[in-house]
Each structure stands twice: as structure tokens, then as C-alpha cells.
Design an enzyme around this catalytic site. Structure first.
Site, PDB file in Angstrom:
ATOM      1  N   LYS A 219      20.196  -4.229  63.384  1.00  0.00           N
ATOM      2  CA  LYS A 219      20.478  -4.515  61.976  1.00  0.00           C
ATOM      3  C   LYS A 219      21.979  -4.770  61.751  1.00  0.00           C
ATOM      4  CE  LYS A 219      16.173  -3.756  60.823  1.00  0.00           C
ATOM      5  NZ  LYS A 219      15.280  -4.863  60.481  1.00  0.00           N
ATOM      6  N   HIS A 239      16.000 -11.776  58.200  1.00  0.00           N
ATOM      7  CA  HIS A 239      15.065 -10.688  58.497  1.00  0.00           C
ATOM      8  C   HIS A 239      13.650 -11.279  58.524  1.00  0.00           C
ATOM      9  CE1 HIS A 239      13.674  -6.377  57.183  1.00  0.00           C
ATOM     10  NE2 HIS A 239      13.614  -6.523  58.486  1.00  0.00           N
ATOM     11  N   SER A 261      10.780  -4.454  54.837  1.00  0.00           N
ATOM     12  CA  SER A 261      10.379  -3.494  55.870  1.00  0.00           C
ATOM     13  C   SER A 261       9.042  -2.866  55.478  1.00  0.00           C
ATOM     14  CB  SER A 261      11.435  -2.385  55.989  1.00  0.00           C
ATOM     15  OG  SER A 261      12.701  -2.959  56.192  1.00  0.00           O
ATOM     16  N   ASP A 286      11.012  -9.483  63.902  1.00  0.00           N
ATOM     17  CA  ASP A 286      11.896  -8.838  62.927  1.00  0.00           C
ATOM     18  C   ASP A 286      13.093  -9.692  62.506  1.00  0.00           C
ATOM     19  OD1 ASP A 286      12.452  -6.537  61.316  1.00  0.00           O
ATOM     20  OD2 ASP A 286      14.037  -5.967  62.697  1.00  0.00           O
ATOM     21  N   ARG A 378       8.308   5.634  65.701  1.00  0.00           N
ATOM     22  CA  ARG A 378       8.517   4.287  66.245  1.00  0.00           C
ATOM     23  C   ARG A 378       8.041   4.155  67.684  1.00  0.00           C
ATOM     24  NH1 ARG A 378      11.020   0.247  62.861  1.00  0.00           N
ATOM     25  NH2 ARG A 378      11.673   1.376  61.009  1.00  0.00           N
TER      26      ARG A 378
HETATM   27  C1  OXD Z   1      13.495  -2.226  59.289  1.00  0.00           C
HETATM   28  C2  OXD Z   1      13.196  -2.239  60.731  1.00  0.00           C
HETATM   29  O1  OXD Z   1      13.819  -1.167  58.752  1.00  0.00           O
HETATM   30  O2  OXD Z   1      12.887  -3.309  61.256  1.00  0.00           O
HETATM   31  O3  OXD Z   1      13.407  -3.297  58.676  1.00  0.00           O
HETATM   32  O4  OXD Z   1      13.278  -1.182  61.383  1.00  0.00           O
HETATM   33 MN    MN Z   2      13.121  -4.980  59.959  1.00  0.00          MN
END
Ligand code: OXD
Ligand code: MN
Length: 599
Positions: A219, A239, A261, A286, A378
Site C-alpha cells: 500500500k 487499487h 477493501s 489488488d 490473512r
Molecule cells: C486492503 C488490502 O486493505 O488489500 O485493501 O489489504
Molecule cells: Mn486492497
């Protein structure tokens, strides 16, 4: 960006500041990775999962205060406050560096500093960027090995690219002689800083070891800093997932999709179509870096090389390909553990086990009121394990983009799909994107849309008004006929009883089919005040049990609801201030006029 010539000096300065006991240059090899994993198991920082059930896989458990990205400790330290804009937390760069320098001083005492050269994007791509992350966390090293192209090979590429983004990371937990290192060292919340210096293209992260706070390629670099570089260099860092959609005749198109997200980007990128002969393959789930080439078309690469997906809710029903991908060689964080040392989370297939170890390492049974896996648990797995990975995913040339989807969770107002009239209208759609409204009452809820333009709200490294203007400008850089078409999708519309109107999952392929046909100039559409809608019968509903009434509700455009939506949007636009592009206010007023004329 920092020049290659300054690499050694920068590292030496950071070593002098953080005073680690050792410095280790990561070569990125499998042997090195296995050594690190073994070391973590030995030190109680990783749990090896049952090799019969989950070969090559490990589980990690974070400190309960360090479980997610922390937006309220994320800062854009541009020289001028107005360059950060109203959606970012600004800090004076000199002040912030002073504060953080004090924190970094001696912060790696008793630890090793790992030097990780990493590449975002395929080797040989004009768009790829190099980062060098210094970290005192082995958890971060083994995750970066999956999520980026990391290791010695990057240093050769650095000789060609000549510059890199310096990324400094410390968990903020120095060890004095005799101290016991906890399982998940981190600093208290008020000492956590995820800092971006956009003019210098520099990232400093302190105090957290989790996900986007610590894996700085993702990020921080690939979105926040890259968004700044992209604006300067006339490309886009977004994103977005990238998917390849192939029709029964074997023709393929590539599609981007921006959803906030936890709205199913990973699931959509690996979707298994229910309509015969259609195929979805994954390029990324992502992040997309997008540029316009000499032929006037937009192309995209996925800067990452792994998936850092939310485990909770992932199942063979929601994402069979992800379940197959994570069957081996996967790192799990904050999931629950079964008695036979496999993973479990809420929403996974099968019966809930009678006994588990929860993510806080306590005994758990179904009578407990707390979840067994953390909601932000995750999995981290290499793209190479995705069973439907598109062969082009690693192409330095990128893939030609035919369509861009935007969307979010909207129980009301927004139809299943509509297409923009023009590029500028599509940018307007992206600017009004928002996340789920939770309030029950209609009028209250309109004020409660969390606007999340292009799902970039937490990730734009500069002023949101300039960002939206950049989107408009990109549309000016080529012939309008060559630009991707922009669509707004909403899988989440509900009826009066609060039930979803659209079955979702693999059935979304029916909507993708219409998008594909529209890009081919074949799909039938009818204009409406808000954009093009599929003509009656244009969405393939064969073998799907869905009532006509439901389809009507899915596509209903209620001018009253839309005018309320526009009121909410105007209020949001006011918060952007004078940098909001006039072209977007113009789109808003045009839409209002069309809506008023329609009833
Ligand atoms: C988000 C991720 O928070 O991809 O967007 O982890
Ligand atoms: Mn993300």
C-alpha cells in the site's frame, strides 16, 4: 526516488541510526527463506502446520493491538499541507522526521537489520519500480519474498533503473541484554507511524509489524508513493484487480475493477463462470499500474507477485481457486488452528469443529461469543499457485485494458450494472463510489455513504481533487475511442426485506459477458438518465432461476433516490474544496438535469 549511487550511504546512515546488532542482505533464495522459517519456528514466532494437510505452510499470531492497517496513524508528509488534501493526515515533514528519528534511534538494538531489494512489477517493464526495505522483522522478510520479486537479482536491475524508493521499517521494540523477545514485538499505538514523504519518495514505518503497515511495497509504495510518481510521469497507480476474460470462441479481453477493501476483489479476479464456455483468469487481485502506450491504448501490470487475501469468508463456495492456491506453501496470520494443526476461519467450508485454538491462542468452542479467527485474518501466497493465473500476468508489456469496473456495497439506489456515456462520466462514477450504508432508514443513510473514490480513499498520496483531475487528464491523452469503457457494478443491491437481489459469485459472469460484448460493440444497451443500461434480454439469464420482478428491482432507477444521492455527493464534493475539477460538477449537474427531466 533515491539514486543508486546513494544506496550504500543511505543504508549506513540507517544502520548508524537504528544500531542493529547485525546487518543481513537478503538474497531472496528458497534456502534463505527456509532458514528464516525454521528460525521463526524455533523462536516460537511461527507455527508449522500439519505437512499432510497443508504442506510448506505456517501460521503466525500477531499482538492483539496490531491486527490491521491503521489509517489514523498513516501520514502524508508533503512540504505543503494543501498538497496532502482533505482525505489525508498531514504532518510537517521536518517535524515528523524529528519525531521518528528519535523513535528509530537504537530501535534495532538486539536485532538484525534485513536489507531487502525488491521489485514492484515484472523484470524489464518500463513501469516497474525498485524499493529497498530495511526491516528488523523476519515476518516482514518472508512475506515480502512472496508479495514482491525480492533478492539479489533486483540489484542488477537497479544498475539499469538507477533509482529506488527507500523504505525504512522497524517494529519499534529494541532488546536490551537479557530481554525476552515477545512473539510479536510492536510499539504502542501512539508510537506507530506509517509515514510517506511524497517529494522525496521516501517511506518510514515504525511500530507495527502487520500487513500494509509493514509490507511497505504494497500500500505504501505501490499505491501511495506510486500514485504521486504516476501523476508526475502521466500514468496511474490504482487499487484494482486485473482479470482476463475469455469467451467461448477463445477471444480474450482484460478488465480492471476497483472495489473498496473487503468487497470481493480477490473473489472476482478468480471467478469461476457459471455460463458455459466462458473463462476468467487472474492477472492481479489488488493493485494495477496503468499507462498509455504509443498505440494509444491503456495497458496494465500487476506490481505484486502474491496475494495477501482476507481469510475470513474464503471458501470453496466464495473462491474455490483461492482455496486451491492456499492448499500448500502459504503463510497464515491470525486464523484459528484445528486440533490436527490445520487452519480454520469463519465462513470456511464444512462443519464448525468442536474445538479450536483461536487467533489469540486460547481454547475455543462454538459456544464462545468471540470469533475464532480474527475478521482481518490473512493468507499470503505466491501468484504462481493460483490455478487460473493468466499466462500474461508477468508480461513486462502489460495487458491491453478494454474495460474498467467501479463499484461498492450499495444496498439501494445503484443498479446491478450501468455504463458511462463518456470517459469523464466514468470518472464521475468513480468519484461517487462508496461503501456500505449500514443505517436502516433511507434518508439518514444517504449522509452515511463513505465515499471512496476509485477505492483509493486511504491510498491517494496527494490531494484527492488533483487525483480526480489526473483521471480526467489521462482521458485527454489519447483518442476517446481507444479508452477502456467504464462500468459501475453493484452486486449488493437488496430488496425491501433486506435480501440480496442478485445471486453473485459465479453468476457475476453473466454481467461480465455483457461487458465483454459491449467492448466488442455487440452488446445491446439502452440510454437512461444515469448511463447505458443493458437492453431487455441483453444479460444472459439462461438456466438461472431469477424472477422477472427481481431483475426489475435490480435495474430500477428511482429518480427521487438518485436526487438524494446527488445531494449527498454535492456535500462530499464540497469537502474536496476548490481543487475539485469543474468537469465533475458539470457531470453532476448534467445528471441532475437528466433525472429531473425523467419524471
Ligand atoms: C486492503 C488490502 O486493505 O488489500 O485493501 O489489504
Ligand atoms: Mn486492497
Amino acid at each position: 526516488m533515491t539514486s543508486y549511487d546513494d544506496l550504500e550511504m543511505w543504508i549506513q546512515d540507517m544502520v548508524d541510526l537504528c544500531t542493529p546488532d547485525h546487518v543481513h542482505w537478503c538474497d531472496g533464495s528458497e534456502e534463505e527463506n527456509q532458514r528464516f522459517l525454521d528460525e521463526m519456528v524455533l523462536n516460537g514466532k511461527a507455527m508449522k502446520l500439519n505437512p499432510e494437510k497443508r504442506p510448506g505452510s505456517y501460521a503466525f499470531f500477531s499482538h492483539p493491538t496490531d491486527v490491521a492497517r491503521i489509517e489514523n496513524r498513516t501520514f502524508i508528509a508533503s512540504i505543503r499541507e494543501e498538497d496532502a488534501g482533505p482525505t489525508n493526515q498531514w504532518r510537517d515533514p521536518i517535524e515528523l522526521k524529528k519525531t521518528m528519528t528519535n523513535l528509530y534511534r537504537g530501535s534495532m538494538k538486539g536485532r538484525t537489520m534485513y536489507v531487502m531489494p525488491f521489485m514492484m512489477g515484472p523484470f524489464g517493464s518500463p513501469l516497474s519500480k525498485i524499493g529497498i526495505q530495511l526491516t528488523d522483522s523476519l515476518y516482514v522478510v518472508i512475506h515480502t519474498k512472496i508479495m514482491t520479486r525480492m533478492g539479489t537479482k533486483v540489484l542488477d536491475e537497479l544498475k539499469i533503473k538507477k533509482s529506488f524508493v527507500p523504505c525504512l521499517h522497524s517494529v519499534g521494540y529494541p532488546l536490551q541484554m537479557g530481554d525476552i523477545d515477545p512473539e510479536w514485538p510492536c510499539a504502542p499505538l501512539e508510537q506507530k507511524f506509517i509515514a510517506h514523504f511524497p517529494e522525496e519518495k521516501l517511506i518510514w514505518s515504525y511500530g507495527s509489524g502487520y500487513g500494509g503497515n509493514a509490507l511497505l511495497g504494497k500500500k505504501c509504495l505501490a499505491l501511495r508513493i506510486a500514485s504521486v510518481i504516476a501523476k508526475e510521469e502521466h500514468w496511474m497507480a490504482e487499487h484494482m484487480l486485473i482479470m482476463k476474460l475469455t469467451n467461448p470462441s477463445g477471444q480474450s479481453k482484460f478488465i480492471l475493477a476497483a472495489f473498496p477493501s473487503a468487497c470481493g476483489k480477490t473473489n472476482l479476479s478468480m471467478l469461476i463462470p457459471t455460463i458455459p464456455g466462458w473463462k476468467v483468469e487472474t492477472v492481479g487481485d489488488d493493485i494495477a499500474w496503468i499507462w498509455i502506450k504509443e498505440d494509444g491504448h491503456m495497458y496494465a501490470i500487476n506490481p505484486e507477485s502474491g496475494f495477501f487475501g482476507v481469510a475470513k469468508g474464503t471458501s470453496f463456495k466464495s473462491n474455490a481457486n483461492a482455496m486451491l492456491a492456499i492448499s500448500k506453501n502459504t503463510l497464515f496470520t491470525n486464523v484459528a488452528i484445528t486440533d490436527d494443526h490445520d487452519v480454520w476461519w469463519e465462513g470456511i467450508d464444512g462443519e464448525t469443529p468442536a474445538h479450536l485454538m483461536d487467533w489469540t491462542k486460547k481454547d475455543w468452542n462454538p459456544k464462545k461469543t468471540t470469533p475464532a479467527a480474527h475478521p482481518n485474518s490473512r493468507f499470503t501466497v505466491s501468484t504462481s499457485q493460483c490455478p487460473v493465473l493468466a499466462k500474461e500476468w508477468n508480461s513486462p508489456e502489460g495487458v491491453l485494458i478494454s474495460a474498467i469496473l467501479v463499484g461498492g456495497r450499495r444496498p439501494t439506489t445503484i443498479p446491478l450494472i450501468h455504463e458511462s456515456f463518456t470517459w469523464n462520466h466514468g470518472v464521475f462514477m468513480g468519484s461517487m463510489m462508496g461503501s456500505e450504508i449500514t443505517a436502516a432508514s433511507l434518508s439518514d443513510s444517504y449522509g452515511m455513504v463513505r465515499r471512496d473514490p476509485f477505492a483509493m480513499l486511504p491510498f491517494i498520496g496527494y490531494h484527492v481533487g488533483d487525483y480526480l483531475n489526473h483521471w480526467l487528464e489521462m482521458g485527454q491523452r489519447t483518442d476517446a475511442t481507444l479508452l477502456p469503457k467504464i462500468f459501475y457494478v453493484n452486486w449488493f443491491r437488496k430488496n425491501q426485506e433486506g435480501q440480496f437481489l442478485w445471486p453473485g459469485f459465479g453468476e457475476n459472469s453473466r454481467v461480465l459477458k455483457w461487458i465483454f460484448e459491449r467492448c466488442d460493440g455487440k452488446g445491446k444497451a439502452v440510454p437512461s438518465p444515469i448511463g447505458y443500461l443493458p437492453a431487455p434480454g441483453a444479460i444472459d439469464l439462461s438456466h438461472l432461476e431469477i424472477k422477472e420482478e427481481q431483475m426489475k428491482e435490480l435495474f430500477e432507477i428511482n429518480p427521487k433516490e438518485w436526487l438524494l444521492e446527488m445531494d449527498g455527493l454535492k456535500k462530499y464534493y464540497d469537502t474536496i474544496g476548490s481543487k475539485l475539477p469543474d468537469a465533475l460538477r458539470f457531470e453532476l449537474s448534467m445528471l441532475e438535469t437528466r433525472l429531473k427531466n425523467s419524471h
